[in-house]
Design an enzyme around this catalytic site. Structure first.
Site, short mmCIF file in Angstrom:
data_model
loop_
_atom_site.label_atom_id
_atom_site.label_comp_id
_atom_site.label_asym_id
_atom_site.label_seq_id
_atom_site.Cartn_x
_atom_site.Cartn_y
_atom_site.Cartn_z
N GLN A 87 13.88 -23.12 -9.27
CA GLN A 87 12.63 -23.41 -9.98
C GLN A 87 12.93 -23.75 -11.43
O GLN A 87 13.76 -23.09 -12.08
CB GLN A 87 11.68 -22.21 -9.91
CG GLN A 87 10.29 -22.52 -10.44
CD GLN A 87 9.36 -21.32 -10.36
OE1 GLN A 87 9.44 -20.42 -11.18
NE2 GLN A 87 8.48 -21.30 -9.36
N TYR A 147 1.97 -20.67 -17.27
CA TYR A 147 3.03 -21.28 -18.07
C TYR A 147 2.58 -22.67 -18.55
O TYR A 147 1.43 -23.06 -18.36
CB TYR A 147 4.33 -21.32 -17.28
CG TYR A 147 4.84 -19.93 -16.97
CD1 TYR A 147 5.39 -19.13 -17.98
CD2 TYR A 147 4.73 -19.38 -15.69
CE1 TYR A 147 5.82 -17.84 -17.71
CE2 TYR A 147 5.17 -18.09 -15.42
CZ TYR A 147 5.71 -17.33 -16.43
OH TYR A 147 6.13 -16.05 -16.17
N GLY A 200 7.74 -12.13 -2.65
CA GLY A 200 8.43 -11.78 -3.88
C GLY A 200 8.83 -10.32 -3.91
O GLY A 200 9.94 -9.96 -3.54
N ARG A 201 7.90 -9.45 -4.34
CA ARG A 201 8.22 -8.03 -4.46
C ARG A 201 8.64 -7.42 -3.13
O ARG A 201 9.45 -6.48 -3.10
CB ARG A 201 7.00 -7.30 -5.04
CG ARG A 201 6.70 -7.63 -6.49
CD ARG A 201 5.36 -7.05 -6.94
NE ARG A 201 4.25 -7.68 -6.25
CZ ARG A 201 2.99 -7.27 -6.35
NH1 ARG A 201 2.68 -6.22 -7.08
NH2 ARG A 201 2.02 -7.91 -5.71
N ALA A 232 10.79 12.19 -1.51
CA ALA A 232 12.16 12.47 -1.95
C ALA A 232 12.96 13.14 -0.84
O ALA A 232 14.11 12.75 -0.57
CB ALA A 232 12.14 13.34 -3.20
N ALA A 242 11.12 27.45 4.11
CA ALA A 242 12.55 27.68 3.94
C ALA A 242 12.79 28.60 2.76
O ALA A 242 12.65 28.20 1.60
CB ALA A 242 13.27 26.35 3.73
#
Length: 645
Positions: A103, A175, A320-321, A395, A457
């Site tokens: 591009q 742009y 994209g992402r 996590a 636990a």
């Protein structure tokens, strides 16, 4: 499920492409400061090619040495010295079997560097840029327009010399070329301003210049915004007419996106926006032209992508992402392993908030390896251990999968539903991307040889399992209220509100941070509610857990959802009738059937960590159990810790 339409071969001009999937051009800020290609740039794009997509579109490259460079460490294509590196990049991507395009662009008024000169159609300024250094765009002279037209032609020729398969002109997203196309930013009175024919003149000239500079068989793509979504901006009727003109002047494909940076919720739509926001636009372009149309904008799942192709909505899809989140998106989709795809959660955190907006390279909340490809491999451990993972939130789930891949015997302790603090996303339309992450992480654990123990636990339970090491991923507790709550009051935590536990009637949410804002939208979805959001301070979303795209636009969506916001309203107490708040004149009672506490999280006490370390076990703490944070922090700490256990 198969995605046959998505993997049918396609064609852009004479260029044959193995499937209908493109990697959308997206700035990585991995180039050297002079715009030359770096090894990081090459590794990133080669990795994308290895993922099985048909066409890798390389990020926007600036075309001249005057004012076209827009961002730090942007890829350059403004002089001959750039061509060798571009050729290296093109060859590396093509070695994977993928096609590769480049591009070319001019930053116009969206020169994020905010340094003079900023050149545009007019002196219409983007406030975010002007606020940095006070630089206002300079309207381009006719001679400067001539120079830019020539620069685009020369840049296209260099792309051809570097042996790219395709070149694309960026004529969207705010742009330079969009600055001319949009009445919102074009106030000129000469031959480049006023009526549509004049405002489109620069782009038509650029297309003609490129066609005169490269062989006809070298495909030319134009990426444009179906509209900039400004009230006085580009109407879709003009975009459709423009596409017909572009086809007549030798353009081979239209790459349809939307928005500009001043309205970035349309350009990089966040989690609270619907997916595929520009579909209405590209579906008006497609029947008006005979060349292919590429669909772009929040196409995050293979189900959505395949339906777009199968229905004839567009000819190609541009991701994209989603490709930052998982470069193997296409390979996994082809094999029918959709749940193995790490989904983009459209948080804009790693890529923008902690990435480009901090003048870093692009990153990703759910993929810590983006732009660091090959640096952090998951390798077999030198010693096989029994590792207990305590906590089944994002996590813990990510850690368990990595530990298993390293060859450890993994035992995951979680007494409640897997997914931790993210399970509230189940059934909420605005949180569909987040719940997709939960489903993915749970699937990744389920397809590995990981024992899941549905119990609390403690030290004894962990020792009884013969653990050599422990990963603590127990999250962070909700912050305790600093006001009294009557025992009979109907009070729930924000994480407890969901499709399986809806609330109705008058609802007061205490806390105007990210928790409060997103639970307000979740409750608004349920219908039949009157919602009041209370914040003790002077502004919403003032906490450290929020990111720019949330702060800028969430208040607008709260207002559209009918959420009443009360600022500077510290809570005095909660009883069965509602919430008592302090006001400048004294006190006020806000009646509520349900009070939702959204006070954020507090640092974890981690007594278990202390107790375990006294036994001599190897103990690691990750996610919010270490420091309260967002998904980015949960996934990144899990990744970087677990690969070394």
């Amino acid at each position: 499920m198969n995605f046959d339409a998505l993997f049918a071969p396609g064609r852009i001009g004479p260029l044959e492409i193995s499937n209908r999937i493109l990697k959308s051009p997206q700035s990585t800020a991995t180039s050297n400061a002079d715009g030359t290609v770096s090894a990081r740039t090459v590794n990133h794009y080669r990795r994308l090619g290895e993922g099985g997509i048909g066409l890798v579109m390389v990020e926007y490259s600036y075309v001249d040495e005057d004012a076209s460079k827009a961002i730090h460490n942007q890829l350059g294509n403004s002089r001959r010295e750039h061509t060798a590196g571009l050729g290296w990049l093109a060859d590396e991507v093509k070695s994977t079997g993928a096609r590769v395009g480049l591009q070319i662009a001019h930053g116009g008024r969206q020169k994020f560097l905010a340094t003079a000169p900023i050149k545009s159609a007019s002196d219409s300024s983007w406030a975010d840029i002007e606020a940095q250094y006070g630089v206002v765009p300079t309207p381009m002279t006719a001679a400067e327009i001539d120079d830019v037209v020539t620069a685009f032609g020369e840049a296209a020729a260099r792309a051809h010399n570097a042996r790219f398969d395709l070149v694309e002109v960026h004529a969207g997203h705010g742009y330079l070329i969009t600055n001319f196309l949009s009445p919102h930013t074009n106030r000129r009175t000469d031959e480049y301003g006023g009526p549509f024919e004049n405002r489109s003149r620069i782009l038509v000239r650029i297309v003609d210049e490129i066609r005169a500079s490269v062989p006809r068989e070298f495909p030319l793509s134009i990426r444009l915004s179906v509209t900039d979504y400004e009230p006085d901006g580009i109407p879709i009727e003009e975009t459709v007419a423009l596409c017909r003109i572009l086809e007549a002047h030798g353009v081979d494909v239209i790459h349809a996106s939307g928005g500009h940076h001043a309205l970035h919720e349309w350009e990089v739509s966040p989690w609270f926006r619907p997916r595929t926001p520009h579909r209405w636009g590209w579906e008006q372009i497609k029947p008006a032209v005979s060349i292919p149309v590429i669909a772009s904008g929040s196409i995050v799942t293979p189900e959505i992508a395949n339906e777009i192709i199968a229905s004839g909505s567009a000819d190609f899809v541009s991701l994209g992402r989603a490709m930052l989140a998982d470069p193997d998106w296409a390979r996994k989709a082809r094999a029918g392993r959709a749940l193995e795809i790490t989904p983009c959660i459209r948080c804009n955190d790693g890529c923008l908030h902690r990435g480009l907006f901090q003048t870093r390279s692009v990153g990703c909340s759910v993929n810590p390896e983006v732009t660091e490809e090959e640096r952090f491999p998951i390798t077999a451990a030198d010693e096989r251990k029994t590792v207990a993972v305590v906590g089944g939130g994002p996590a813990g789930l990510r850690s368990a999968a990595i530990l298993a891949d390293r060859g450890h015997l993994v035992i995951l302790f979680e007494p409640n539903q897997l997914g931790g603090a993210l399970v509230h996303a189940d059934g909420a339309a605005i949180k569909q991307d987040l719940f997709a992450l939960v489903e993915h992480l749970v699937h990744e654990v389920s397809r590995r040889d990981i024992e899941i123990v549905r119990e609390y636990a403690g030290v004894d339970e962990i020792l009884a399992r013969g653990a050599d090491a422990v990963v603590i991923a127990t999250g962070a507790p909700q912050r305790a209220p600093d006001f009294p709550i009557e025992d009979c009051a109907n009070v729930v935590l924000s994480a407890e509100v969901g499709a399986a536990n809806p609330v109705r009637g008058s609802v007061v949410i205490v806390g105007g941070g990210l928790q409060g804002a997103e639970v307000a939208l979740r409750i608004a979805e349920m219908g039949g509610t009157k919602i009041t959001l209370i914040e003790r301070g002077p502004a919403l979303l003032a906490g450290g857990e929020v990111i720019v795209t949330d702060v800028d636009r969430l208040p607008t969506y709260l207002d559209a959802a009918g959420v009443q916001v009360r600022l500077n309203a510290p809570v005095i107490g909660v009883d069965r009738a509602g919430v008592q708040v302090a006001t400048g004149d004294g006190e006020e009672k806000i009646e509520a059937d349900t009070v939702v506490l959204a006070l954020g999280t507090a640092p974890a006490q981690n007594d278990l960590v202390t107790d375990l370390r006294t036994t001599g076990l190897e103990v690691h703490v990750i996610g919010s159990a270490k420091t309260p944070g967002r998904v980015f922090d949960a996934i990144h700490t899990a990744f970087f810790t677990s690969r070394l256990v």
